[in-house]
Design a protein around this motif. Structure first.
Motif, PDB file in Angstrom:
ATOM      1  N   ALA A 424       7.727   7.568   4.224  1.00 46.13           N
ATOM      2  CA  ALA A 424       7.783   6.494   3.218  1.00 46.13           C
ATOM      3  C   ALA A 424       6.812   6.761   2.074  1.00 46.13           C
ATOM      4  CB  ALA A 424       7.484   5.151   3.875  1.00 46.13           C
ATOM      5  N   ILE A 427       8.023   9.517  -0.201  1.00 48.18           N
ATOM      6  CA  ILE A 427       9.146   9.114  -1.048  1.00 48.18           C
ATOM      7  C   ILE A 427       8.660   8.481  -2.347  1.00 48.18           C
ATOM      8  CG2 ILE A 427      11.046   7.435  -1.195  1.00 48.18           C
ATOM      9  CD1 ILE A 427      11.663   8.001   1.724  1.00 48.18           C
ATOM     10  N   ILE A 428       7.490   7.831  -2.320  1.00 52.10           N
ATOM     11  CA  ILE A 428       6.938   7.188  -3.522  1.00 52.10           C
ATOM     12  C   ILE A 428       6.842   8.173  -4.682  1.00 52.10           C
ATOM     13  CG2 ILE A 428       4.820   6.166  -4.476  1.00 52.10           C
ATOM     14  CD1 ILE A 428       4.419   4.753  -1.829  1.00 52.10           C
ATOM     15  N   ILE A 431       9.824   7.897  -6.984  1.00 56.54           N
ATOM     16  CA  ILE A 431      10.236   6.578  -7.466  1.00 56.54           C
ATOM     17  C   ILE A 431       9.475   6.227  -8.734  1.00 56.54           C
ATOM     18  CG2 ILE A 431      10.442   4.122  -6.879  1.00 56.54           C
ATOM     19  CD1 ILE A 431      10.475   4.901  -3.952  1.00 56.54           C
ATOM     20  N   ALA A 436      10.024  -1.133  -6.669  1.00 51.80           N
ATOM     21  CA  ALA A 436      10.505  -0.247  -5.606  1.00 51.80           C
ATOM     22  C   ALA A 436       9.347   0.502  -4.949  1.00 51.80           C
ATOM     23  CB  ALA A 436      11.521   0.733  -6.168  1.00 51.80           C
ATOM     24  N   ILE A 437       8.379   0.924  -5.747  1.00 48.65           N
ATOM     25  CA  ILE A 437       7.197   1.610  -5.205  1.00 48.65           C
ATOM     26  C   ILE A 437       6.441   0.689  -4.254  1.00 48.65           C
ATOM     27  CG2 ILE A 437       4.902   2.459  -5.823  1.00 48.65           C
ATOM     28  CD1 ILE A 437       6.141   3.677  -8.327  1.00 48.65           C
ATOM     29  N   VAL A 440       8.340   0.287  -0.886  1.00 49.42           N
ATOM     30  CA  VAL A 440       8.209   1.464  -0.027  1.00 49.42           C
ATOM     31  C   VAL A 440       6.789   1.587   0.513  1.00 49.42           C
ATOM     32  CG1 VAL A 440       8.391   3.981   0.068  1.00 49.42           C
ATOM     33  CG2 VAL A 440      10.072   2.669  -1.216  1.00 49.42           C
ATOM     34  N   ILE A 443       6.340  -0.612   3.401  1.00 46.34           N
ATOM     35  CA  ILE A 443       6.924  -0.052   4.630  1.00 46.34           C
ATOM     36  C   ILE A 443       5.889   0.841   5.310  1.00 46.34           C
ATOM     37  CG2 ILE A 443       8.671   1.534   5.535  1.00 46.34           C
ATOM     38  CD1 ILE A 443      10.563   0.532   3.340  1.00 46.34           C
ATOM     39  N   SER A 502      -1.062   8.311  -2.497  1.00 49.30           N
ATOM     40  CA  SER A 502       0.028   8.042  -1.559  1.00 49.30           C
ATOM     41  C   SER A 502       0.640   9.333  -1.013  1.00 49.30           C
ATOM     42  CB  SER A 502       1.111   7.187  -2.228  1.00 49.30           C
ATOM     43  OG  SER A 502       1.552   7.790  -3.434  1.00 49.30           O
TER      44      SER A 502
END
Length: 552
Positions: A424, A427-428, A431, A436-437, A440, A443, A502
């Motif tokens: 997760a 994935i940032i 984005i 959305a950031i 995630v 999560i 992150s």
């Protein structure tokens, strides 16, 4: 004393749900103060827009914009650490219009450091209180490091002393430290006194956390231990949801510090009513005191063993109760004895392998946890909503293991949560949308919260009673190293590129998950009580590469 006999006795005691819930609330609720104090950095500090203040021009009633247009290197910039070395006393006399024409038509003078600053923020923080900007910017992060360092020292000290002097004594002393250090931090007239109080707050936080958790672990049996162990950190989530409310209704950082600190007086109730761990009392030969806790008024119904010695423990490891026998050793001998007890968690190759993996897992979990918590500025998110949503997303993370651990072991759960969190956070990197950031990131926060509930339970079951608190305490110490580096990762690496914190956390989170493959599963296994129990474990229950294929 027979382990099965103690487990049966605690099973009967746990049938009193009122008693069980009361002990759980008393042991875990101080975590509300823990989470509020350590996350309050988001509101106590800040990233205000600032520029050089010119006392002469301020005295002449110039506006902020006028002062910036005359003195600032970049009047539109958010940070101005340098100013032009004009003759400001002359500008004070001629006024803004003539001064503006003068600077437009003359060569710019040399640049010099600001001697004072002006800030653009509605909520006064420690940044503008003590000018923690420009070359002093790292001191802002130190305010957070002070708490983390305190938790580091507290975990180390209380880890030793709780095994030697008792869980409750450490819990009580930590509560008293909380009650006094919090308000003093709010009154602190100097930055360095504020840091000292933050350090003491961190020490107190470690003491109540690890002592309370060990009491819960040693007062309960397998079924309740799993549930209460997972729910133990729910108080952290509650604290995170309360914190932004208190911050919203406070006018400045000092008022917020008071709001966080004065309610700690309620911890006196915890000091009075929270019982000592009966397992620890028994290892010290204090059988009658253990009976009072386990059996209450019916404590004479069952014989736990002799009052002066604990079979299989006191005779082999020399744990005689000095107070009962009238022996009083000098403080340095007691300290040396506590250090010896701490070192026993490294006594065998098996224990060393276990503790190293636990250390890394705790470090990663803590670092990622706090990087996500403090990263609102890099994500350009509203800090009130961000902190509140962190707490809201964290709460289900403590309930999740309750359901998962009912069907699978600690090992599979820990591996899965670390890897999901890591993916997760990685994935940032791809984005762009702020909302959305944040989703995630939450999560990842959810998984890290669940990891804490699992990893502390797994660690407590990997080590014997005689050294369990030392194992948890030193693991918590390593966790505080993660908390120490987190603000620097957020502030320093985040200034280089917003996505570095992150991304870094995502990569090492996956690595931590892979290392757990090597550990044995502890689900439905009896707790070990002594080092002799460690020597007796079977080869398939030891740390090895073969465990990568064993999950039960």
């Amino acid at each position: 004393m027979d382990t099965g006999e103690l487990e049966n006795a605690l099973e009967k005691r746990s049938k009193n749900r009122w008693w069980l819930c009361t002990v759980f609330i008393l042991a875990s609720s101080p975590g509300i103060f823990n989470s509020m104090h350590i996350t309050s950095y988001v509101f106590l500090s800040g990233n205000p827009k600032f520029w050089c203040d010119i006392p002469e021009l301020r005295k002449a009633n110039w506006t902020d914009e006028e002062i910036r247009n005359i003195s600032a290197i970049d009047p539109q910039g958010e940070e101005n650490c340098l100013m032009y070395n004009w003759n400001y006393k002359y500008f004070e006399q001629i006024g803004f219009k003539e001064a503006f024409n003068y600077v437009q038509n003359n060569k710019k003078p040399t640049e010099i450091k600001c001697t004072s600053y002006r800030y653009e923020e509605d909520y006064p923080t420690i940044v503008d209180e003590w000018d923690l900007v420009c070359e002093y910017t790292p001191l802002k992060s130190v305010a957070q490091v002070a708490v983390a360092l305190g938790k580091f020292l507290g975990a180390f000290v209380f880890g030793m002393f709780a095994d030697r002097f008792g869980r409750k004594k450490c819990f009580v002393s930590s509560c008293i430290l909380y009650i006094f250090s919090g308000p003093i931090a709010g009154f602190a007239p100097t930055y360095y006194l504020f840091l000292i109080m933050r350090l003491l707050i961190g020490i107190a936080g470690s003491g109540v956390y690890e002592s309370g958790y060990t009491i819960i672990t040693e007062l309960t049996v397998k079924g309740h231990r799993t549930r209460l162990g997972c729910l133990y950190n729910i108080s952290y989530s509650i604290g995170l949801m309360i914190l932004p409310i208190l911050a919203y209704y406070s006018n400045n950082w000092r008022q917020l510090q008071y709001y966080l600190s004065f309610p700690a007086i309620i911890l006196l109730i915890h000091c009075w009513f929270l019982p000592e761990s009966p397992r620890w009392l028994i290892t010290q030969g204090r059988i009658e005191e253990a009976k009072k806790i386990i059996y209450g008024k019916s404590r004479n119904d069952i014989n736990l063993g002799q009052t002066n010695e604990v079979p299989g423990h006191a005779a082999t490891e020399g744990n005689q109760n000095n107070e009962v026998n009238g022996v009083s050793h000098p403080w340095y001998k007691r300290l040396f004895s506590a250090a010896q007890r701490l070192l026993k968690i490294y006594a065998t190759s098996e224990l060393r392998k276990r503790i190293i993996i636990c250390y890394f897992g705790w470090f990663v979990a803590s670092m990622c946890y706090f990087v996500i918590a403090l990263n609102a500025h890099n994500f350009t998110a509203n800090k009130y909503w961000y902190v509140a949503l962190n707490g809201l997303s964290e709460a289900p993370g403590y309930f999740l293991p309750l359901f998962v651990l009912a069907f699978v072991g600690r090992k599979v759960t820990g591996i899965s949560l670390f890897i999901i969190a890591g993916v997760a956070l990685l994935i940032i990197l791809f984005i762009k949308n702020t909302t959305a950031i944040m989703v995630v990131a939450l999560i990842g926060r959810f998984c890290m919260s669940a990891v804490f509930a699992v990893i502390i339970l797994h660690t407590s079951e990997l080590f014997p009673t005689s050294n369990r608190n030392s194992a948890i305490g030193t693991s918590l110490t390593m966790a505080q190293l993660g908390a120490i580096v987190a603000p620097f990762i957020v502030d320093s690496l985040g200034d280089i590129a917003w996505y570095i914190p992150s991304t870094l956390c995502g990569a090492i989170s996956i690595l931590a998950g892979l290392l757990i493959f090597l550990l044995p599963e502890t689900r439905n296994k009896p707790l070990m009580d002594t080092l002799q129990d460690v020597h007796a474990i079977k080869s398939k229950e030891k740390v090895s590469w073969a465990n990568c294929f064993r999950f039960s």
